[in-house]
Enzyme design. Structure first.
Site, PDB file in Angstrom:
ATOM      1  N   GLU A   1      -1.338   0.485  -6.826  1.00 38.07           N
ATOM      2  CA  GLU A   1       0.028  -0.014  -6.726  1.00 38.07           C
ATOM      3  C   GLU A   1       0.605  -0.040  -8.137  1.00 38.07           C
ATOM      4  O   GLU A   1       0.546  -1.043  -8.844  1.00 38.07           O
ATOM      5  CB  GLU A   1       0.062  -1.405  -6.100  1.00 38.07           C
ATOM      6  CG  GLU A   1       1.462  -1.882  -5.767  1.00 38.07           C
ATOM      7  CD  GLU A   1       1.477  -3.163  -4.961  1.00 38.07           C
ATOM      8  OE1 GLU A   1       2.219  -4.080  -5.346  1.00 38.07           O
ATOM      9  OE2 GLU A   1       0.725  -3.239  -3.962  1.00 38.07           O
TER      10      GLU A   1
ATOM     11  N   HIS B   1       4.241   4.299 -13.353  1.00 38.08           N
ATOM     12  CA  HIS B   1       3.995   5.739 -13.398  1.00 38.08           C
ATOM     13  C   HIS B   1       4.374   6.400 -12.070  1.00 38.08           C
ATOM     14  O   HIS B   1       4.238   5.808 -11.011  1.00 38.08           O
ATOM     15  CB  HIS B   1       2.528   6.009 -13.730  1.00 38.08           C
ATOM     16  CG  HIS B   1       2.112   5.407 -15.034  1.00 38.08           C
ATOM     17  ND1 HIS B   1       1.390   4.239 -15.106  1.00 38.08           N
ATOM     18  CD2 HIS B   1       2.359   5.794 -16.310  1.00 38.08           C
ATOM     19  CE1 HIS B   1       1.189   3.941 -16.376  1.00 38.08           C
ATOM     20  NE2 HIS B   1       1.772   4.856 -17.123  1.00 38.08           N
TER      21      HIS B   1
ATOM     22  N   SER C   1       3.199   7.564 -21.650  1.00 36.19           N
ATOM     23  CA  SER C   1       2.588   8.023 -20.403  1.00 36.19           C
ATOM     24  C   SER C   1       3.587   8.399 -19.321  1.00 36.19           C
ATOM     25  O   SER C   1       3.259   9.186 -18.430  1.00 36.19           O
ATOM     26  CB  SER C   1       1.658   6.937 -19.847  1.00 36.19           C
ATOM     27  OG  SER C   1       2.388   5.741 -19.597  1.00 36.19           O
TER      28      SER C   1
END
Length: 250
Positions: free
Chosen positions: A211, A215, A32
């Site tokens: 938060e 990422h 990701s």
């Protein structure tokens, strides 16, 4: 003046006679932190998204990275073999895993031995197609200790990536180390602006706020992509020749 004009003409003539660069594909294989995000995830941004804009017309970037994948699950879900089937000689394959391999509580957990074996499989498959594999250590999470020093969260799995790269004579981009250095420069407070941190009500996609220290937002993804590009310039000169400066947004 005449000499300079003649020299310029000769240079242009020489360049015109050079064969055109062969088109190639740059494959991004990973998780990701690299992947293309769905619109509803914005402003979360994988570093592979801005990365595509730094290449001339001879390079096609195929970003196959997927959220939540490990070296094991990426292959088990048949995401790797279709890429191998399409690879051509001279392509580059950038392989960045670790975030999901290293967590024992995740279904994607991969033991240290299996992680090394999987990386070796990615390398062998790429080389069998005469493509050029490049290993990347997993990009850093934002974690600081009480003294304001960045703490590594991928130490064991990053070390495995480094070892596999060295043992198999594969180019290594040590993104874990590079991004930790960057976070230290920005500091604990400043580095918040690189990650997907949002206050409640700040963005409709995250009404309760967010938060996220794993990422990136658009800025963070762009800067992480530039770290990768800097390593390419230093270690892969033939590929670096195809890097361009993307136009600035007005």
């Amino acid at each position: 003046m005449k000499y300079l004009l003649l020299k310029t003409c000769l240079l242009m003539a020489t360049l015109a006679m050079l064969p055109p660069k062969k088109k190639m594909t740059l494959w991004l294989i990973g998780d990701s932190t690299m992947s293309v995000k769905q619109v509803m995830a914005y402003p979360e941004t994988g570093w592979g998204m801005p990365f595509v804009y730094f290449w001339d017309s001879t390079v096609v970037v195929q970003n196959l990275a997927q959220n939540g994948r490990s070296t094991s699950s990426f292959m088990k879900e048949n995401r790797w073999q279709p890429a191998v089937d399409k690879m051509e000689a001279g392509d580059y394959v950038f392989i960045q895993f670790g975030h999901n391999d290293e967590v024992p509580t995740k279904a994607t957990y991969t033991t240290e031995e299996a992680f090394a074996a999987n990386l070796l499989q990615y390398i062998k498959d790429s080389k069998n197609k005469a493509a050029i594999p490049v290993l990347l250590t997993p990009v850093a999470r934002r974690k600081f200790n009480a003294e304001g020093k960045v703490e590594g969260t991928h130490d064991v799995y990053s070390a495995i990536v480094r070892r596999v790269a060295k043992e198999n004579n594969v180019v290594l981009i040590d993104l874990d180390q590079l991004s930790q250095q960057l976070l230290q420069q920005w500091g604990e407070a400043g580095s918040v602006h690189l990650y997907n941190h949002l206050r409640a009500g700040e963005h409709p996609h995250y009404p309760e706020g967010k938060e996220d220290n794993t990422h990136f937002n658009e800025l963070g993804a762009r800067i992480m992509a530039e770290l990768v590009l800097s390593s390419i310039r230093a270690q892969l000169p033939a590929l670096a020749e195809r890097i361009i400066t993307p136009p600035q947004k007005k």
